[in-house]
Scaffold this motif. Sequence first.
Motif, short mmCIF file in Angstrom:
data_model
loop_
_atom_site.label_atom_id
_atom_site.label_comp_id
_atom_site.label_asym_id
_atom_site.label_seq_id
_atom_site.Cartn_x
_atom_site.Cartn_y
_atom_site.Cartn_z
N VAL A 11 0.77 -1.24 0.00
CA VAL A 11 0.17 -0.08 0.14
C VAL A 11 0.89 1.24 -0.01
O VAL A 11 0.66 2.29 -0.63
CB VAL A 11 -1.10 -0.04 1.37
N GLU A 15 2.44 2.22 -3.22
CA GLU A 15 1.51 2.92 -4.22
C GLU A 15 0.95 4.09 -3.84
O GLU A 15 0.21 4.76 -4.49
CB GLU A 15 0.22 1.97 -4.36
N GLY A 74 0.35 5.42 -0.67
CA GLY A 74 -0.49 5.46 0.51
C GLY A 74 0.43 5.83 1.80
O GLY A 74 0.69 4.97 2.65
N LYS A 120 -4.79 9.37 4.01
CA LYS A 120 -5.29 8.86 2.61
C LYS A 120 -5.58 7.39 2.85
O LYS A 120 -6.32 6.83 2.06
CB LYS A 120 -3.66 8.78 1.90
N ILE A 121 -4.92 6.47 3.89
CA ILE A 121 -5.18 5.22 4.12
C ILE A 121 -5.81 4.97 5.52
O ILE A 121 -5.50 5.57 6.46
CB ILE A 121 -4.12 4.56 3.93
N LYS A 125 -18.23 1.48 3.10
CA LYS A 125 -18.79 1.72 1.73
C LYS A 125 -20.24 2.37 2.09
O LYS A 125 -20.40 3.45 1.23
CB LYS A 125 -19.10 0.15 1.30
N VAL A 177 -14.51 5.48 0.16
CA VAL A 177 -13.68 5.27 -0.98
C VAL A 177 -14.00 6.47 -2.08
O VAL A 177 -12.98 6.92 -2.74
CB VAL A 177 -13.64 3.95 -1.73
N GLN A 215 -10.30 8.09 -0.07
CA GLN A 215 -9.46 7.60 0.78
C GLN A 215 -9.56 6.14 0.46
O GLN A 215 -10.44 5.69 -0.30
CB GLN A 215 -10.05 7.91 2.29
N LYS A 216 -8.41 5.55 0.87
CA LYS A 216 -8.48 4.21 0.61
C LYS A 216 -8.38 3.20 1.88
O LYS A 216 -7.95 3.51 2.91
CB LYS A 216 -7.15 3.83 -0.15
N ALA A 259 -7.10 -0.20 3.79
CA ALA A 259 -6.05 -1.26 3.96
C ALA A 259 -6.52 -2.07 4.96
O ALA A 259 -6.78 -1.90 5.90
CB ALA A 259 -4.77 -0.88 3.97
N LEU A 272 -9.39 -4.72 -2.94
CA LEU A 272 -8.55 -4.86 -1.72
C LEU A 272 -7.29 -5.62 -1.74
O LEU A 272 -7.67 -7.02 -2.42
CB LEU A 272 -9.62 -5.47 -0.56
N GLU A 288 -5.18 -9.80 -4.45
CA GLU A 288 -6.11 -8.73 -4.78
C GLU A 288 -7.35 -9.46 -4.82
O GLU A 288 -7.70 -10.51 -5.67
CB GLU A 288 -5.78 -8.05 -5.81
#
Lengths: 406, 295
Positions: free
Chosen positions: A162, A165, A167, A224-225, A243, A248, A252-253, A255, A275, A366
């Motif tokens: 994460v 990428e 985060g 961010k995460i 959700k 999202v 934000q993401k 993890a 995910l 993933e």
Amino acid sequence: MKMLKKLMCSAVVSAMAASTAAHAGSISNDEVRIGYLADMSGTYSALAGPGGLEAAKMAIEDFGGKVNGKKITIVGADDQNKPDIGANKVRQWIDVENIDMVAGMVSSAVTIAVNKVVEAKDKISIVSGSASSSITNQYCTANSIHYVYDTYALAHGTGEAVVQEGGDSWFFLTADYAFGHAMEADVTEVVKQSGGKVVGGVRHPLATNDFSSFILQAQASGAKIVGLANAGADTTNSLKTAKEFGVVQAGQKIAGLLIFLTDVYSLGLETTQGLQLTTGFYWDRTPETRAWSKRYFERTGAMPSMVQAGIYSSVNHYLNAVKSAGTDETKAVMAEMKKTPINDFFAQNGQIREDGRMIHDMYLAEVKKPSESKGDWDLYKILRTIPADKAFRPLSESKCKLVAGR
Amino acid sequence: MAELLGFPPQVLFGQLLIGLINGSFYALLSLGLAIIFGLLNIINFAHGAQYMLGAFVAWFGLKFFGVNYWVALILAPLVVAAIGIAIEKTLLRRLYKEDHLYGLLLTFGLALIIEGSFVHFFGVSGQPYSVPAALQGGNNLGFMFLPTYRAWIIVASLVVCFGTWYMIERTKLGAYLRAGTENPKLLQAFGINVPLLITLTYGYGVALAAFAGVLAAPIYSVSPVMGSNILIVVFAVVVIGGMGSIMGAVVTGLLMGLIEGLTKVFYPEASTTVIFLVMIVVLLVRPAGLFGKEA
């Protein structure tokens, strides 16, 4: 007086019997007895629970139900995720029911308590469900093996991916007990090493019903995460709520640091797609994993989580060790288990280290998009293999008292 | 920006709103408990199981018969109420003259049997139930993102709670009910069918639990243990509000949701215990509960 004499005699005789048994190096009580301890009906019961007991039974049946001509029996118990209940049960198992080995074990808090009992009574425990890396670090014992995965492996697998990428700022939702704390600490270390920062977090009680308040705090943090340092139903509820509150979409993401196949199945791909997660096992990886998982599916109606697969493998490894050691005596069996590499559908060249950590390849996976999935259980694609020597905490960083030079 | 208690007002308002939503569930469930206790003198420990049944009936309906959410919202309470009425007619009826403890034990046993068999068949991990299309999405209120479905929960539960209160306190049927609570023999002498009244009351209390279950289905997993998770809290709410007090149950339910919501900001670790702390304090200061009549 006569009474006393009689008593003395029988005591001497039984003491002699006991000592000859030990010398002959045979099976105590003419039976190998396994105790399966797990959360059988609560927050963590889907990932191990009754399915794990079934996996252990499968291992015993596949072994022929007997080792060196002696019967193998198994009993199960529900620890309700409570350390006192788990430790008392295991004490009773060992004292009264002559249990030789304890398998399963999910909540880290229970495991740490049980491992102390197992060490004091000089029996064996093989931990498949728990996550805390402290089990083979500061809490390590010569009587315990940590088999499937741990927070170090998850933090380095998922956490690193994460951060790589982009985060680089994190907010944690942490389950407020040993596992959550270990998970948060291990990921924090990874995030900081990779140049990121942790902007905040909340610690929620185990088995929290409603996560909306915590998700709202995560949104307000601007990280961010959003890192989920929880497990089982707590993770699925966090994801559902995230959700619903559009985490999202707002940029934000999430993890998920400990996500099991059973969680993804229960949430559905719509909620979980994309995910990334670290796993020690996925049923649809090789012909061997598929063959075993199919048999498991036929018995339970669900595909195995990594924990359930690991329970089968660990029980099988234990029975093999009893067979070649010719005894169920703790030291001999532990030595045999640590000496022999594990090669089965679950692990290739798995090795149990001196601190009790079983090291084997882990996988970064993933979750598939709904359009990519071809069936109910077609849920992951494996992105890459994390080799055994990279996946787990190196012995050079260990605080375990058993590691040479500590 | 001005801060309230060290937190930006947005955060606080958001948390209060969330607290109100959770409080709506507490209110609905404790209302049902209070009604049942008020008229039947039964401490209905099966309430959590009946809440869970409501959610499961909705899930069954959607999965096997294509019954949508809106129909389930009416249908599930009716189905579960019918089960409740059967329980009342065959089992509970025999216990009215006995000590409270017997009713408690019976309903607790029933709850264990119902939950146990659902765990056996469905596992504990929960079945997915999606939010109905009309209530998907949400609005940005400036201080928080409010999912439409959560807003609907507040509206639906307030309407049902105050509707129930009105029915009991302001209508003729409600007057019979209250009279039945005070003196069932005298009421029967006026030609009112009291046993039927009792049966229907139990059915209604159970239906409220099932209604809350359907409301909960899309946001919490539909799982056999969902009821036992929430039931203990709801009992604490009823004790705080005062056993058998209708308005007390509703107001206390909402209030406890708010207190829990605030705790989640200030000291999240205690969020599952704070209601019990309140309960202890209330029992020390006002043993009959906030809205209960002193005996």
